[in-house]
Design a protein around this motif. Structure first.
Motif, short mmCIF file in Angstrom:
data_model
loop_
_atom_site.label_atom_id
_atom_site.label_comp_id
_atom_site.label_asym_id
_atom_site.label_seq_id
_atom_site.Cartn_x
_atom_site.Cartn_y
_atom_site.Cartn_z
N MET A 1 30.93 -42.22 -15.89
CA MET A 1 29.50 -42.45 -15.70
C MET A 1 28.70 -41.18 -15.93
N ILE A 2 29.25 -40.04 -15.50
CA ILE A 2 28.59 -38.75 -15.71
C ILE A 2 28.40 -38.49 -17.21
N TYR A 3 29.40 -38.87 -18.01
CA TYR A 3 29.32 -38.66 -19.44
C TYR A 3 28.48 -39.72 -20.15
N GLU A 4 28.30 -40.86 -19.51
CA GLU A 4 27.54 -41.94 -20.13
C GLU A 4 26.04 -41.77 -19.98
N GLN A 5 25.59 -41.14 -18.87
CA GLN A 5 24.16 -40.99 -18.66
C GLN A 5 23.87 -39.77 -17.79
N GLU A 6 22.59 -39.41 -17.71
CA GLU A 6 22.17 -38.25 -16.93
C GLU A 6 21.84 -38.69 -15.50
N PHE A 7 22.32 -37.89 -14.54
CA PHE A 7 21.98 -38.12 -13.14
C PHE A 7 21.25 -36.90 -12.59
N ASP A 8 20.41 -37.16 -11.59
CA ASP A 8 19.64 -36.08 -10.96
C ASP A 8 20.35 -35.50 -9.74
N LEU A 9 21.33 -36.24 -9.21
CA LEU A 9 22.09 -35.77 -8.06
C LEU A 9 23.34 -36.63 -7.91
N VAL A 10 24.43 -36.00 -7.43
CA VAL A 10 25.69 -36.72 -7.22
C VAL A 10 26.13 -36.56 -5.77
N LEU A 11 26.42 -37.68 -5.12
CA LEU A 11 27.02 -37.70 -3.79
C LEU A 11 28.50 -38.00 -4.00
N LEU A 12 29.37 -37.11 -3.51
CA LEU A 12 30.76 -37.14 -3.95
C LEU A 12 31.74 -37.03 -2.78
N ASP A 13 32.55 -38.07 -2.61
CA ASP A 13 33.64 -38.02 -1.64
C ASP A 13 34.76 -37.15 -2.22
N ILE A 14 35.63 -36.62 -1.36
CA ILE A 14 36.73 -35.78 -1.84
C ILE A 14 38.01 -36.60 -2.01
N MET A 15 38.36 -37.39 -1.00
CA MET A 15 39.58 -38.19 -1.06
C MET A 15 39.30 -39.47 -1.81
N LEU A 16 39.57 -39.45 -3.13
CA LEU A 16 39.27 -40.59 -3.99
C LEU A 16 40.52 -41.03 -4.73
N PRO A 17 40.62 -42.32 -5.05
CA PRO A 17 41.69 -42.76 -5.95
C PRO A 17 41.43 -42.23 -7.35
N GLY A 18 42.50 -42.01 -8.10
CA GLY A 18 42.34 -41.44 -9.43
C GLY A 18 42.05 -39.96 -9.34
N LEU A 19 40.95 -39.54 -9.92
CA LEU A 19 40.53 -38.14 -9.88
C LEU A 19 39.92 -37.83 -8.53
N ASP A 20 40.46 -36.83 -7.81
CA ASP A 20 39.90 -36.51 -6.49
C ASP A 20 38.57 -35.78 -6.64
N GLY A 21 37.84 -35.67 -5.53
CA GLY A 21 36.50 -35.11 -5.56
C GLY A 21 36.43 -33.68 -6.05
N VAL B 1 18.94 -34.95 0.53
CA VAL B 1 18.86 -35.36 -0.88
C VAL B 1 17.44 -35.18 -1.40
N VAL B 2 16.46 -35.62 -0.65
CA VAL B 2 15.06 -35.48 -1.08
C VAL B 2 14.70 -34.02 -1.26
N ALA B 3 15.09 -33.17 -0.30
CA ALA B 3 14.78 -31.74 -0.38
C ALA B 3 15.45 -31.11 -1.59
N MET B 4 16.70 -31.49 -1.86
CA MET B 4 17.43 -30.91 -2.98
C MET B 4 16.82 -31.36 -4.31
N LEU B 5 16.41 -32.61 -4.39
CA LEU B 5 15.76 -33.10 -5.60
C LEU B 5 14.44 -32.36 -5.86
N LYS B 6 13.70 -32.11 -4.81
CA LYS B 6 12.43 -31.39 -4.96
C LYS B 6 12.67 -29.97 -5.42
N ARG B 7 13.69 -29.32 -4.85
CA ARG B 7 13.99 -27.94 -5.25
C ARG B 7 14.45 -27.88 -6.70
N SER B 8 15.29 -28.84 -7.09
CA SER B 8 15.85 -28.79 -8.44
C SER B 8 14.84 -29.18 -9.50
#
Length: 225
Positions: A43-63, A115-122
């Protein structure tokens, strides 16, 4: 409209975040989600995102691995959502390029505010003046850093650290101040993380890295002398 990607395999957590953000940010946010790291990377390669919320313990590729892959192509803000609260895990996350760290269980309201604060800063840097020191230049409007006209790609934390120092050129900034303003009040690590990122920043800047001075027992400053 901000596009936000949530990569989280826990159904209850994923639905709670999606529902809360969709309601609170209905006028400004569009939420996307994935339950595993491999699909998240696609999904990251398919489109542009403004912020990512990411778990660490994930199936497949870990966080951690996903964060590393994201940083190969993007400086998008990343917030880890995880039960891994050990200092070494937190430091690893920051070293890989994450921008913040929320330990489960966490408040949805607090996460939303972050998230709102980080989006405003970025996104709130358009129109800012060029920052320079010797051969180093940083354009806050385009996020471009150059050394002697050669563009230098910096991870988000090194970029933010350089910008903070350049905005206070010639002033000594202690480690605690850097921790609070760049990593946040609730950062649970110690000031070694500042030293590690300063070392990485100097290396990335090459010979111009010497413009970042270590002031023994006090902190750091950037200057041309």
């Amino acid at each position: 409209m901000y596009n936000i990607l949530l990569v989280e395999d826990d159904l209850h957590i994923r639905e709670a975040i999606m529902d809360y953000f969709s309601e609170k940010g209905s006028d400004s946010m569009k939420m996307y989600s994935s339950i595993d790291g491999n699909r998240g990377l696609e999904m990251i390669y398919e489109q542009e995102f403004d912020l990512v919320l990411l778990d660490i313990m994930l199936p497949g590729l870990d966080g951690f691995s996903l964060c590393r892959e994201i940083r190969r192509k993007s400086t998008v803000p990343i917030i880890f959502l995880t039960a891994k609260a050990r200092e070494q895990d937190v430091l690893l996350g920051y070293d890989l390029g994450c921008d913040d760290y929320m330990v489960k269980p966490f408040s949805l309201a607090e996460l939303f505010v972050k998230v709102v604060a980080m989006l405003k800063r970025s996104k709130g840097l358009v129109g800012a003046s060029m920052l320079t020191c010797g051969d180093i230049s940083l354009n806050p409007a385009t996020y471009v850093v150059r050394v002697s006209e050669n563009e230098v790609k910096l991870p988000p934390k090194e970029y933010t650290l350089l910008k903070y120092l350049l905005e206070r050129k010639g002033k000594v900034i202690d480690r605690e101040t850097l921790l609070v303003n760049i990593w946040g009040y609730d950062f649970d690590g110690n000031d070694r993380v500042v030293d590690n990122h300063i070392k990485k920043l100097r290396k990335a800047l090459g010979a111009s890295g010497s413009n970042i001075k270590t002031i023994i027992s006090k902190g750091y400053k950037i200057s041309e002398d």
